[in-house]
Design an enzyme around this catalytic site. Structure first.
Site, PDB file in Angstrom:
ATOM      1  CB  CYS A   4      -0.945  -0.093   1.377  1.00 39.33           C
ATOM      2  SG  CYS A   4      -1.989   1.445   1.349  1.00 39.33           S
ATOM      3  N   GLY A   5       0.916   2.115  -1.073  1.00 45.72           N
ATOM      4  CA  GLY A   5       1.660   3.187  -1.243  1.00 45.72           C
ATOM      5  C   GLY A   5       1.508   4.413  -0.363  1.00 45.72           C
ATOM      6  CG  HIS A   6      -2.614   5.476   1.611  1.00 44.28           C
ATOM      7  ND1 HIS A   6      -3.317   4.590   1.141  1.00 44.28           N
ATOM      8  CD2 HIS A   6      -2.992   5.747   2.755  1.00 44.28           C
ATOM      9  CE1 HIS A   6      -4.139   4.127   2.310  1.00 44.28           C
ATOM     10  NE2 HIS A   6      -3.908   4.745   3.215  1.00 44.28           N
ATOM     11  CG  HIS A  12      -6.905  -1.352  -5.456  1.00 44.22           C
ATOM     12  ND1 HIS A  12      -7.521  -0.769  -4.480  1.00 44.22           N
ATOM     13  CD2 HIS A  12      -5.951  -2.261  -5.091  1.00 44.22           C
ATOM     14  CE1 HIS A  12      -6.804  -1.650  -3.202  1.00 44.22           C
ATOM     15  NE2 HIS A  12      -5.972  -2.539  -4.070  1.00 44.22           N
ATOM     16  CG  ASP A  29      -7.023   5.870  -2.365  1.00 41.58           C
ATOM     17  OD1 ASP A  29      -6.531   6.778  -1.537  1.00 41.58           O
ATOM     18  OD2 ASP A  29      -6.191   4.930  -2.620  1.00 41.58           O
ATOM     19  CB  CYS A  55      -3.927   5.260  -5.460  1.00 47.53           C
ATOM     20  SG  CYS A  55      -3.867   3.257  -5.489  1.00 47.53           S
ATOM     21  N   GLY A  56      -0.914   5.330  -4.017  1.00 44.57           N
ATOM     22  CA  GLY A  56       0.430   5.184  -4.451  1.00 44.57           C
ATOM     23  C   GLY A  56       0.874   4.031  -5.253  1.00 44.57           C
ATOM     24  CB  THR A  57      -0.268   0.257  -5.344  1.00 42.84           C
ATOM     25  OG1 THR A  57      -1.644   0.318  -5.168  1.00 42.84           O
ATOM     26  CG2 THR A  57       0.500  -0.046  -4.261  1.00 42.84           C
TER      27      THR A  57
END
Length: 333
Positions: free
Chosen positions: A91-93, A225, A250, A254-256
């Site tokens: 999870c990026g964030h 997602h 989100d 969204c990081g990813t």
């Protein structure tokens, strides 16, 4: 005060998106690496996941990050990500939130102007470079796992929508990338529920008929997602809105998803070398992304993406479970 379980946490938000960083009360999960720990947790500790992210302690868009001892000699921590849909390989964030919490709480050695944090995750090593001023975490740049474009110009039949075209890309999770304008939907918060409905239907169709599988790890498969791009998006400046299982959008870019989008922009020739991609969310917050290297994943060309964003601490808490609580695993409403 009676409780059969005590769990400590630092709550953060990354560009508007919450992360509950679990700092104590879980213990060391069995497993030689974080992928094994994730599998064990999913099979044996799912009730704890529900307790921490579901109502009444959480909500549909809550993401949790469970801190663990590192599984590599030079790692600072291991991390498992949980949400209402289950577990996430990355999870990026959430990683930006974790890195910010570790610096702000003094849980890693701090150096200025940059503190490097090495995190072990089910998908591998993630490095977070935290910009620090007077002990404050100003921003985080994470070096993600290699991102790649899985396929371009896919068509899927979606009940009630007809044929939907999308690109599939991977940036830690799989993301179908869809032009919102071609679906006749405006990029507008007033229409977020309509976008969410459409997104979940598209995800259902893809997972049933064209489920993506990671070429090097078949345990990573399917997509939770969907990323929709605003009609006025440009190659280096994109506005997106996410539709996520089980049913939430989100708040961050969204990081990813931004990592996957960066790989797709490179695959289509929209960006080159270290061009910076600006990715904006539906609430106007921003991630900046760029490629810092080329590689391969299986037989696919890939890039090494970095994502820069900001997170803030919102609180600390100890979560309790009264033995008489009728919802020991929370509930989904």
């Amino acid at each position: 005060m009676r409780s059969s379980h005590l769990v400590s946490a630092i709550d953060t938000h990354t560009e508007g998106m919450p992360t509950r960083v679990i700092t104590g009360g879980v213990g060391t999960i069995p497993g030689l690496d974080m992928a094994e720990r994730q599998a064990y947790f999913a099979e044996n500790r799912s009730g704890l996941r529900g307790l921490l992210v579901n109502e009444p302690r959480g909500h549909a868009s809550m993401v949790g990050a469970i801190l663990q001892p590192a599984t590599t000699p030079d790692g600072h921590f291991g991390v498992l990500f949980i949400d209402a849909s289950g577990m996430l390989p990355m999870c990026g964030h959430g990683t930006i939130g974790v890195a910010t919490a570790l610096v702000e709480a003094g849980m890693v050695p701090i150096s200025e102007p940059v503190t490097e944090i090495r995190l072990d995750m089910p998908i591998g090593r993630i490095v977070a470079a935290v910009a620090v001023t007077d002990g404050h975490a100003d921003s985080v740049t994470l070096t993600n796992v290699p991102a790649f474009c899985d396929s371009l110009d896919n068509d899927i039949e979606v009940p009630g929508l007809g044929t939907v075209r999308y690109d599939m890309a991977y940036g830690g999770n799989f993301h179908p990338i869809i032009d919102l304008g071609k679906l006749g939907l405006p990029y507008d918060r007033a229409h977020k529920d309509r976008i969410l409905d459409v997104g979940l239907r598209i995800l259902d169709a893809i997972n049933e008929f064209r489920r993506p599988v990671h070429p090097e790890d078949e345990r990573i498969s399917g997509c939770k997602h969907a990323m929709f791009l605003a009609p006025d998006s440009e190659p280096a400046h994109v506005r997106n809105v996410m539709a996520n299982y089980p049913r939430w959008s989100d708040r961050s870019p969204c990081g990813t998803g931004t990592s996957a989008l960066l790989a797709r922009q490179h695959a289509r020739g929209y960006l080159a070398n270290d061009d910076v991609l600006r990715s904006d969310s539906l609430i106007g917050t921003t991630f900046l992304a760029r490629s810092v290297g080329a590689t391969t994943v299986g037989d696919r060309p890939a890039i090494v993406p970095t994502i820069t964003g900001r997170a803030w601490l919102t609180g600390t808490a100890t979560y309790l479970l009264d033995p008489t609580d009728p919802f020991p695993e929370g509930f989904v409403f």
